[in-house]
Design an enzyme around this catalytic site. Structure first.
Site, PDB file in Angstrom:
ATOM      1  N   SER A  16      95.481  41.298  61.242  1.00 30.75           N
ATOM      2  CA  SER A  16      94.253  41.127  60.528  1.00 30.75           C
ATOM      3  C   SER A  16      94.268  41.954  59.332  1.00 30.75           C
ATOM      4  O   SER A  16      95.350  43.576  59.569  1.00 30.75           O
ATOM      5  CB  SER A  16      93.152  41.283  61.661  1.00 30.75           C
ATOM      6  OG  SER A  16      91.921  41.440  60.358  1.00 30.75           O
ATOM      7  N   TYR A  50      88.782  46.862  67.631  1.00 26.42           N
ATOM      8  CA  TYR A  50      89.415  45.690  67.293  1.00 26.42           C
ATOM      9  C   TYR A  50      90.496  46.259  66.242  1.00 26.42           C
ATOM     10  O   TYR A  50      91.512  45.381  66.088  1.00 26.42           O
ATOM     11  CB  TYR A  50      88.711  45.226  66.747  1.00 26.42           C
ATOM     12  CG  TYR A  50      89.034  43.437  65.557  1.00 26.42           C
ATOM     13  CD1 TYR A  50      89.314  42.621  66.361  1.00 26.42           C
ATOM     14  CD2 TYR A  50      88.943  42.987  64.079  1.00 26.42           C
ATOM     15  CE1 TYR A  50      89.399  41.324  65.993  1.00 26.42           C
ATOM     16  CE2 TYR A  50      89.441  42.649  63.484  1.00 26.42           C
ATOM     17  CZ  TYR A  50      90.040  41.293  64.268  1.00 26.42           C
ATOM     18  OH  TYR A  50      90.533  40.409  63.838  1.00 26.42           O
TER      19      TYR A  50
HETATM   20  N1  LIG Z   1      87.411  34.401  60.893  1.00 21.28           N
HETATM   21  C1  LIG Z   1      88.295  35.664  60.281  1.00 21.28           C
HETATM   22  O1  LIG Z   1      87.672  36.163  59.252  1.00 21.28           O
HETATM   23  C2  LIG Z   1      89.231  36.321  61.159  1.00 21.28           C
HETATM   24  C3  LIG Z   1      89.859  37.740  59.664  1.00 21.28           C
HETATM   25  C4  LIG Z   1      90.853  38.028  59.900  1.00 21.28           C
HETATM   26  C5  LIG Z   1      91.969  38.005  61.037  1.00 21.28           C
HETATM   27  N2  LIG Z   1      90.944  36.315  61.815  1.00 21.28           N
HETATM   28  C6  LIG Z   1      91.715  36.210  63.149  1.00 21.28           C
HETATM   29  O2  LIG Z   1      92.126  35.334  62.906  1.00 21.28           O
HETATM   30  C7  LIG Z   1      92.236  34.595  64.266  1.00 21.28           C
HETATM   31  C8  LIG Z   1      92.051  33.383  64.703  1.00 21.28           C
HETATM   32  O3  LIG Z   1      90.326  33.714  64.355  1.00 21.28           O
HETATM   33  P1  LIG Z   1      89.008  32.124  64.306  1.00 21.28           P
HETATM   34  O4  LIG Z   1      88.596  33.056  63.433  1.00 21.28           O
HETATM   35  O5  LIG Z   1      89.852  30.799  63.651  1.00 21.28           O
HETATM   36  O6  LIG Z   1      88.055  32.501  65.248  1.00 21.28           O
HETATM   37  P2  LIG Z   1      87.656  31.068  66.426  1.00 21.28           P
HETATM   38  O7  LIG Z   1      87.270  30.510  65.493  1.00 21.28           O
HETATM   39  O8  LIG Z   1      86.119  31.885  66.559  1.00 21.28           O
HETATM   40  O9  LIG Z   1      88.314  30.544  66.846  1.00 21.28           O
HETATM   41  C9  LIG Z   1      88.889  31.162  68.219  1.00 21.28           C
HETATM   42  C10 LIG Z   1      89.639  30.382  69.222  1.00 21.28           C
HETATM   43  O10 LIG Z   1      90.256  31.501  70.437  1.00 21.28           O
HETATM   44  C11 LIG Z   1      89.464  30.537  71.366  1.00 21.28           C
HETATM   45  N3  LIG Z   1      89.847  31.323  72.716  1.00 21.28           N
HETATM   46  C12 LIG Z   1      88.958  32.752  72.248  1.00 21.28           C
HETATM   47  N4  LIG Z   1      89.179  33.555  73.394  1.00 21.28           N
HETATM   48  C13 LIG Z   1      90.174  32.818  74.126  1.00 21.28           C
HETATM   49  C14 LIG Z   1      90.833  33.815  75.203  1.00 21.28           C
HETATM   50  N5  LIG Z   1      90.473  34.984  76.061  1.00 21.28           N
HETATM   51  N6  LIG Z   1      91.957  32.657  75.936  1.00 21.28           N
HETATM   52  C15 LIG Z   1      92.241  31.503  75.182  1.00 21.28           C
HETATM   53  N7  LIG Z   1      91.934  30.867  73.949  1.00 21.28           N
HETATM   54  C16 LIG Z   1      90.735  31.958  73.471  1.00 21.28           C
HETATM   55  C17 LIG Z   1      88.204  29.532  70.931  1.00 21.28           C
HETATM   56  O11 LIG Z   1      89.020  28.567  72.129  1.00 21.28           O
HETATM   57  P3  LIG Z   1      87.379  29.322  74.028  1.00 21.28           P
HETATM   58  O12 LIG Z   1      86.781  29.798  73.205  1.00 21.28           O
HETATM   59  O13 LIG Z   1      87.317  27.816  74.101  1.00 21.28           O
HETATM   60  O14 LIG Z   1      88.818  29.368  74.605  1.00 21.28           O
HETATM   61  C18 LIG Z   1      88.856  29.238  70.144  1.00 21.28           C
HETATM   62  O15 LIG Z   1      90.109  28.242  70.523  1.00 21.28           O
HETATM   63  C19 LIG Z   1      91.460  35.856  65.540  1.00 21.28           C
HETATM   64  O16 LIG Z   1      93.515  36.280  65.875  1.00 21.28           O
HETATM   65  C20 LIG Z   1      91.267  36.873  64.578  1.00 21.28           C
HETATM   66  O17 LIG Z   1      91.718  38.123  65.162  1.00 21.28           O
HETATM   67  C21 LIG Z   1      90.208  36.050  61.454  1.00 21.28           C
END
Ligand SMILES: NC(=O)c1ccc[n+]([C@@H]2O[C@H](COP(=O)([O-])OP(=O)(O)OC[C@H]3O[C@@H](n4cnc5c(N)ncnc54)[C@H](OP(=O)(O)O)[C@@H]3O)[C@@H](O)[C@H]2O)c1
Length: 256
Positions: free
Chosen positions: A138, A148
């Site tokens: 990130s 984080y």
């Molecule tokens: N969105 C942003 O602005 C942003 C920015 C920078 C980086 N990121 C990074 O990008 C990555 C993806 O984020 P996203 O924004 O796509 O998030 P998201 O839409 O909230 O999706 C999270 C996914 O992870 C699964 N998950 C969560 N906790 C888990 C656990 N303990 N074990 C197994 N699966 C788990 C969730 O399914 P379940 O709940 O069913 O397990 C879901 O499939 C993350 O690493 C995040 O830190 C996001």
């Protein structure tokens, strides 16, 4: 055509990566905790993309969950060509006064599970002489937003080291450092994403496409949009006192 294993594959960036990889004719192994959502996503991808989709329901914060993913990576009968470590979430609390168990849950899911799965993938892929590992870090890795930021900085630094270890092995390794992305990430963390101007957001589909392109071109640290590339360049040269002053925990957008 090979198989791709994606953690956190039922929403946001992981879901878009699943669709992109399926469109490229990769069979998939999808990992997340919620079985119902896994089944529904798997069925949609099977029907629309015509690839095989395996489900691996697991909580990556548990020893059992991380080891189950590692075991799947070691399975030689259906080799995994691409590992995507995408699970990550906001902890919805301050470190000082916050719940220690919640902190350990985040550390185990974002750091320990990444280490365990990469250890397995690096070994089998290097032995085979091909493969790819994509770890989602990130922009927060360059800021001072509590644990984080620390976890994402670990992912970024660890991935760089792994890329050096695997140089010349036929295994590509990349860390993706997105800024704000429109996903469930913020609502899941109890944060109002509407507080930031739309200008700062990109889509999970864009992040997925840039990530896969980066792997193909052998890039190791990847920032998906120009505006965040610029910000990353500034954060790297800015005095850390200034970064702490403007990009500390209050930047997480949690209600005070
Ligand atoms: N969105 C942003 O602005 C942003 C920015 C920078 C980086 N990121 C990074 O990008 C990555 C993806 O984020 P996203 O924004 O796509 O998030 P998201 O839409 O909230 O999706 C999270 C996914 O992870 C699964 N998950 C969560 N906790 C888990 C656990 N303990 N074990 C197994 N699966 C788990 C969730 O399914 P379940 O709940 O069913 O397990 C879901 O499939 C993350 O690493 C995040 O830190 C996001």
């Amino acid at each position: 055509m090979g198989s791709a294993l994606i953690t956190g594959a039922t929403s946001g960036i992981g879901l878009e990566l699943a669709w992109e990889l399926a469109a490229e004719r990769n069979d998939l192994v999808l990992v997340a905790r919620g079985l119902e959502r896994l089944e529904s996503v798997a069925e949609q991808i099977r029907q629309k993309a015509g690839v095989q989709v395996e489900l691996l329901p697991a909580d990556l914060a548990t020893e059992e969950g991380a080891r189950a993913v590692a075991a799947r990576l070691y399975a030689e009968n259906k080799p995994i060509g691409i590992l995507v470590n995408n699970v990550g979430f906001g902890l919805s609390q301050e470190f000082v006064g916050g719940d220690l168990e919640r902190e350990l849950y985040g550390l185990d899911a974002m750091v320990r599970a990444t280490l365990i799965t990469c250890h397995a993938a690096a070994e089998v892929m290097a032995r085979r002489g091909y493969g790819a590992i994509l770890n989602i870090s990130s922009m927060a890795s360059l800021t001072a937003q509590g644990t984080y930021s620390a976890h994402k900085a670990w992912v970024r630094t660890f991935t760089e080291g792994l890329a050096v270890d695997l140089k010349g092995s036929g295994v590509a390794v990349a860390a993706i450092c997105p800024g704000l992305v429109h996903t469930d990430f913020h609502s899941s963390a109890g944060v109002d994403a509407g507080q930031w101007p739309e200008y700062f957001f990109t889509t999970p589909a864009h992040v997925a496409r840039v990530s896969l392109n980066a792997l193909r071109h052998g890039r190791v640290i990847v920032t998906p949009t120009l505006r965040y590339k610029t910000l990353a360049a500034l954060l790297k040269v800015a005095p850390r006192a200034l970064v702490r002053a403007v990009a500390g925990p209050e930047m997480s957008g949690r209600p005070a």
